[in-house]
Design a protein around this motif. Structure first.
Motif, PDB file in Angstrom:
ATOM      1  N   GLN A 163     -46.577  38.932 -68.544  1.00  0.00           N
ATOM      2  CA  GLN A 163     -45.458  38.570 -69.410  1.00  0.00           C
ATOM      3  C   GLN A 163     -44.395  39.658 -69.405  1.00  0.00           C
ATOM      4  O   GLN A 163     -43.190  39.376 -69.391  1.00  0.00           O
ATOM      5  N   TYR A 164     -44.858  40.926 -69.408  1.00  0.00           N
ATOM      6  CA  TYR A 164     -43.899  42.020 -69.394  1.00  0.00           C
ATOM      7  C   TYR A 164     -43.096  42.021 -68.097  1.00  0.00           C
ATOM      8  O   TYR A 164     -41.884  42.246 -68.094  1.00  0.00           O
ATOM      9  N   GLY A 165     -43.779  41.756 -66.977  1.00  0.00           N
ATOM     10  CA  GLY A 165     -43.091  41.659 -65.689  1.00  0.00           C
ATOM     11  C   GLY A 165     -42.053  40.558 -65.698  1.00  0.00           C
ATOM     12  O   GLY A 165     -40.962  40.704 -65.132  1.00  0.00           O
ATOM     13  N   LYS A 166     -42.371  39.444 -66.356  1.00  0.00           N
ATOM     14  CA  LYS A 166     -41.422  38.326 -66.470  1.00  0.00           C
ATOM     15  C   LYS A 166     -40.187  38.756 -67.267  1.00  0.00           C
ATOM     16  O   LYS A 166     -39.051  38.448 -66.893  1.00  0.00           O
ATOM     17  N   ASP A 167     -40.429  39.489 -68.368  1.00  0.00           N
ATOM     18  CA  ASP A 167     -39.305  39.957 -69.194  1.00  0.00           C
ATOM     19  C   ASP A 167     -38.430  40.941 -68.419  1.00  0.00           C
ATOM     20  O   ASP A 167     -37.197  40.902 -68.516  1.00  0.00           O
ATOM     21  N   VAL A 168     -39.063  41.827 -67.653  1.00  0.00           N
ATOM     22  CA  VAL A 168     -38.325  42.810 -66.861  1.00  0.00           C
ATOM     23  C   VAL A 168     -37.479  42.123 -65.800  1.00  0.00           C
ATOM     24  O   VAL A 168     -36.316  42.474 -65.571  1.00  0.00           O
ATOM     25  N   ALA A 169     -38.063  41.095 -65.148  1.00  0.00           N
ATOM     26  CA  ALA A 169     -37.333  40.356 -64.113  1.00  0.00           C
ATOM     27  C   ALA A 169     -36.115  39.647 -64.705  1.00  0.00           C
ATOM     28  O   ALA A 169     -35.037  39.629 -64.103  1.00  0.00           O
ATOM     29  N   ARG A 170     -36.290  39.077 -65.895  1.00  0.00           N
ATOM     30  CA  ARG A 170     -35.186  38.377 -66.546  1.00  0.00           C
ATOM     31  C   ARG A 170     -34.091  39.374 -66.950  1.00  0.00           C
ATOM     32  O   ARG A 170     -32.901  39.088 -66.823  1.00  0.00           O
ATOM     33  N   TYR A 171     -34.517  40.535 -67.430  1.00  0.00           N
ATOM     34  CA  TYR A 171     -33.545  41.576 -67.801  1.00  0.00           C
ATOM     35  C   TYR A 171     -32.736  42.007 -66.575  1.00  0.00           C
ATOM     36  O   TYR A 171     -31.514  42.159 -66.643  1.00  0.00           O
ATOM     37  N   GLU A 227     -33.588  46.100 -55.209  1.00  0.00           N
ATOM     38  CA  GLU A 227     -34.241  47.252 -54.575  1.00  0.00           C
ATOM     39  C   GLU A 227     -34.045  48.516 -55.406  1.00  0.00           C
ATOM     40  O   GLU A 227     -34.973  49.310 -55.580  1.00  0.00           O
ATOM     41  N   GLU A 228     -32.843  48.704 -55.910  1.00  0.00           N
ATOM     42  CA  GLU A 228     -32.575  49.865 -56.769  1.00  0.00           C
ATOM     43  C   GLU A 228     -33.442  49.825 -58.022  1.00  0.00           C
ATOM     44  O   GLU A 228     -33.953  50.848 -58.477  1.00  0.00           O
ATOM     45  N   PHE A 229     -33.594  48.608 -58.534  1.00  0.00           N
ATOM     46  CA  PHE A 229     -34.369  48.441 -59.763  1.00  0.00           C
ATOM     47  C   PHE A 229     -35.840  48.805 -59.542  1.00  0.00           C
ATOM     48  O   PHE A 229     -36.440  49.519 -60.344  1.00  0.00           O
ATOM     49  N   LEU A 230     -36.416  48.303 -58.436  1.00  0.00           N
ATOM     50  CA  LEU A 230     -37.814  48.633 -58.139  1.00  0.00           C
ATOM     51  C   LEU A 230     -37.968  50.117 -57.809  1.00  0.00           C
ATOM     52  O   LEU A 230     -38.973  50.740 -58.157  1.00  0.00           O
ATOM     53  N   ASN A 231     -36.981  50.684 -57.148  1.00  0.00           N
ATOM     54  CA  ASN A 231     -37.032  52.114 -56.842  1.00  0.00           C
ATOM     55  C   ASN A 231     -37.029  52.953 -58.114  1.00  0.00           C
ATOM     56  O   ASN A 231     -37.626  54.035 -58.157  1.00  0.00           O
ATOM     57  N   GLU A 266     -51.882  52.290 -61.142  1.00  0.00           N
ATOM     58  CA  GLU A 266     -52.268  50.885 -61.363  1.00  0.00           C
ATOM     59  C   GLU A 266     -51.216  50.172 -62.212  1.00  0.00           C
ATOM     60  O   GLU A 266     -50.833  49.026 -61.923  1.00  0.00           O
ATOM     61  N   PHE A 267     -50.761  50.856 -63.253  1.00  0.00           N
ATOM     62  CA  PHE A 267     -49.784  50.264 -64.158  1.00  0.00           C
ATOM     63  C   PHE A 267     -48.488  49.920 -63.427  1.00  0.00           C
ATOM     64  O   PHE A 267     -47.977  48.789 -63.503  1.00  0.00           O
ATOM     65  N   PHE A 268     -47.947  50.895 -62.710  1.00  0.00           N
ATOM     66  CA  PHE A 268     -46.659  50.664 -62.063  1.00  0.00           C
ATOM     67  C   PHE A 268     -46.755  49.674 -60.897  1.00  0.00           C
ATOM     68  O   PHE A 268     -45.829  48.882 -60.676  1.00  0.00           O
ATOM     69  N   LEU A 269     -47.862  49.693 -60.181  1.00  0.00           N
ATOM     70  CA  LEU A 269     -48.042  48.699 -59.108  1.00  0.00           C
ATOM     71  C   LEU A 269     -48.105  47.288 -59.685  1.00  0.00           C
ATOM     72  O   LEU A 269     -47.531  46.342 -59.131  1.00  0.00           O
ATOM     73  N   SER A 270     -48.814  47.166 -60.819  1.00  0.00           N
ATOM     74  CA  SER A 270     -48.930  45.861 -61.463  1.00  0.00           C
ATOM     75  C   SER A 270     -47.573  45.382 -61.973  1.00  0.00           C
ATOM     76  O   SER A 270     -47.193  44.217 -61.792  1.00  0.00           O
ATOM     77  N   ILE A 271     -46.821  46.295 -62.612  1.00  0.00           N
ATOM     78  CA  ILE A 271     -45.495  45.936 -63.119  1.00  0.00           C
ATOM     79  C   ILE A 271     -44.574  45.520 -61.985  1.00  0.00           C
ATOM     80  O   ILE A 271     -43.855  44.514 -62.068  1.00  0.00           O
ATOM     81  N   GLN A 272     -44.586  46.284 -60.905  1.00  0.00           N
ATOM     82  CA  GLN A 272     -43.738  45.958 -59.754  1.00  0.00           C
ATOM     83  C   GLN A 272     -44.116  44.597 -59.153  1.00  0.00           C
ATOM     84  O   GLN A 272     -43.249  43.813 -58.776  1.00  0.00           O
ATOM     85  N   HIS A 295     -45.634  41.978 -60.688  1.00  0.00           N
ATOM     86  CA  HIS A 295     -45.236  40.876 -61.573  1.00  0.00           C
ATOM     87  C   HIS A 295     -43.713  40.719 -61.624  1.00  0.00           C
ATOM     88  O   HIS A 295     -43.205  39.586 -61.681  1.00  0.00           O
ATOM     89  N   THR A 296     -43.002  41.833 -61.574  1.00  0.00           N
ATOM     90  CA  THR A 296     -41.539  41.754 -61.558  1.00  0.00           C
ATOM     91  C   THR A 296     -41.051  41.072 -60.295  1.00  0.00           C
ATOM     92  O   THR A 296     -40.151  40.225 -60.329  1.00  0.00           O
ATOM     93  N   TYR A 297     -41.651  41.436 -59.173  1.00  0.00           N
ATOM     94  CA  TYR A 297     -41.267  40.826 -57.884  1.00  0.00           C
ATOM     95  C   TYR A 297     -41.548  39.328 -57.881  1.00  0.00           C
ATOM     96  O   TYR A 297     -40.704  38.518 -57.468  1.00  0.00           O
ATOM     97  N   VAL A 298     -42.744  38.950 -58.360  1.00  0.00           N
ATOM     98  CA  VAL A 298     -43.130  37.532 -58.388  1.00  0.00           C
ATOM     99  C   VAL A 298     -42.161  36.720 -59.232  1.00  0.00           C
ATOM    100  O   VAL A 298     -41.675  35.660 -58.813  1.00  0.00           O
ATOM    101  N   HIS A 299     -41.843  37.207 -60.418  1.00  0.00           N
ATOM    102  CA  HIS A 299     -40.962  36.453 -61.319  1.00  0.00           C
ATOM    103  C   HIS A 299     -39.503  36.505 -60.858  1.00  0.00           C
ATOM    104  O   HIS A 299     -38.756  35.556 -61.088  1.00  0.00           O
ATOM    105  N   THR A 300     -39.101  37.607 -60.208  1.00  0.00           N
ATOM    106  CA  THR A 300     -37.752  37.673 -59.638  1.00  0.00           C
ATOM    107  C   THR A 300     -37.601  36.616 -58.543  1.00  0.00           C
ATOM    108  O   THR A 300     -36.579  35.928 -58.460  1.00  0.00           O
ATOM    109  N   THR A 301     -38.622  36.507 -57.699  1.00  0.00           N
ATOM    110  CA  THR A 301     -38.613  35.484 -56.645  1.00  0.00           C
ATOM    111  C   THR A 301     -38.572  34.079 -57.240  1.00  0.00           C
ATOM    112  O   THR A 301     -37.838  33.202 -56.755  1.00  0.00           O
ATOM    113  N   TYR A 302     -39.336  33.887 -58.324  1.00  0.00           N
ATOM    114  CA  TYR A 302     -39.343  32.586 -58.994  1.00  0.00           C
ATOM    115  C   TYR A 302     -37.955  32.247 -59.546  1.00  0.00           C
ATOM    116  O   TYR A 302     -37.452  31.134 -59.354  1.00  0.00           O
ATOM    117  N   LEU A 303     -37.319  33.233 -60.205  1.00  0.00           N
ATOM    118  CA  LEU A 303     -35.982  33.008 -60.762  1.00  0.00           C
ATOM    119  C   LEU A 303     -34.955  32.747 -59.645  1.00  0.00           C
ATOM    120  O   LEU A 303     -34.068  31.917 -59.791  1.00  0.00           O
TER     121      LEU A 303
END
Length: 374
Positions: free
Chosen positions: A66-74, A83-87, A119-125, A127-135
């Motif tokens: 869910q947090y990754g989804k919120d980050v992607a929407r933001y 790319e800058e965002f993930l970096n 583990e935390f940052f890999l997971s966040i990245q 989920h953010t990537y997955v939801h960014t692709t979805y959006l």
């Protein structure tokens, strides 16, 4: 709290104590921090930091998906480069990791914290990537729907204009044709003026054919579309190829027809004849640009329950930019063409519940018509 999180408890407390300093140091390295949205970026990274601490502390209710989804929407709403965002996540992770490594703690505590941090940052990245692709896919789908809607509107308007144009021209043409026929009866056969009348009749016939093509551009049914008969494709294609035989002989073109005897379809034979003839005519024109052996091959057979008519020629390759739009009205593959031929062909085939496609490469251009089989 499990043993794993006991080892990171001290690290969490120290990170929380230095949160402000760490965040300021991280934010100053972000390329988009000075873009006029400092407060919002600062708030989001503060939220990220708190979520990271919760994860390191072993909070079982934290929802990284869910947090990754919120980050992607933001990211999308803020218009930040992906790319800058993930970096920026990597920059944050590396800075926090350096801070943890500098702490005067046991190696086991530091290593366990670093493992959980990664583990935390890999997971966040992830989920953010997955939801960014979805959006992004959602956005593409919306744009495709809009383009499709605009294309339908454009074709509907074009159809109405074509029908109106055709009727406006057909009525005076009919009158002209009638008066020419009256004049023709009054002119003796041996007078020179008789040749002028013949020329006028030929021009009228050409204009009528163009008017009929405009009618065929319409996606609404007209009187021509109501004429539906059983069509023997063998007879149709044989008569068409025979009509082209003299032109092919004159231009050294080898014209070959391979067809099954029992291919049947339903529709307007006049319209299908026009569509096939236009494609063959284009093939003849294309072959005028080659010096080697000139070949047109027409093959027709039953394939996957449909009538497949393939028209091949070994002329020049059609440019890629034309392949994408060649079936649209007023797009011509010829320098002085009107751009009606192929669009009329496609409209005719689709009105017969079929499809028309083209592939072209060096030395081979293939048009394939697929029509329902009886």
């Amino acid at each position: 709290m499990n043993t794993k999180c006991n080892k990171t408890k001290t690290v969490v407390l120290l990170l929380a104590k230095e949160k402000r300093t760490i965040l300021e140091s991280v934010l100053m390295q972000l390329p988009y921090y000075s873009h006029g949205s400092e407060k919002r970026v600062k708030s989001k990274f503060s939220e990220l930091f708190e979520t990271m601490l919760e994860y390191l502390n072993g909070n079982p209710v934290i929802n990284l998906n869910q947090y990754g989804k919120d980050v992607a929407r933001y990211r999308e709403e803020a218009g930040l480069n992906f790319e800058e965002f993930l970096n920026s996540f990597d920059e944050t992770r590396l800075f926090v990791a350096q801070y943890i490594q500098s702490l005067p703690l046991e190696v086991e505590e530091i290593n366990e914290s670093l493992i959980m941090l990664n583990e935390f940052f890999l997971s966040i990245q992830k989920h953010t990537y997955v939801h960014t692709t979805y959006l992004k896919n959602l956005e593409i789908e919306k744009k495709d729907e809009l383009l499709h809607s605009l294309e339908e509107d454009r074709m509907e308007i074009l159809g109405k204009i074509s029908t109106s144009f055709a009727h406006e021209f057909r009525n005076p043409l009919t009158s002209i044709k009638g008066f020419v026929q009256l004049l023709e009866r009054r002119i003796p056969e041996n007078l020179q003026e008789k040749a002028y009348i013949d020329y006028i009749n030929q021009e009228i016939k050409g204009l009528e054919e163009n008017v009929n093509q405009f009618l065929m551009l319409s996606n609404t049914k007209n009187h021509q579309d109501e004429l539906s008969d059983m069509i023997w494709l063998h007879h149709l294609l044989l008569s068409i190829t025979e009509a082209f035989r003299p032109a092919c002989i004159e231009n050294d073109i080898k014209l070959t027809l391979e067809i099954q005897d029992t291919l049947l379809t339903q529709g307007s034979e006049e319209q299908l004849r026009l569509a096939v003839m236009k494609i063959i005519h284009n093939a003849v024109d294309a072959l005028m640009y080659v010096e080697h052996e000139r070949i047109i091959l027409i093959r027709a057979k039953l394939q996957d329950g449909k009538n497949s008519i393939v028209i091949e020629n070994n002329g020049p390759k059609i440019p890629e930019y034309l392949l994408e739009s060649m079936f649209e009205p007023f797009v011509s593959t010829k320098e002085l063409g009107k751009g009606l031929g192929l669009s009329v062909c496609k409209q005719v085939i689709e009105k017969h519940k079929g499809s028309l496609n083209c592939i072209s490469k060096k030395g081979l251009t293939v048009f394939e018509m697929c029509l329902p089989s009886l």
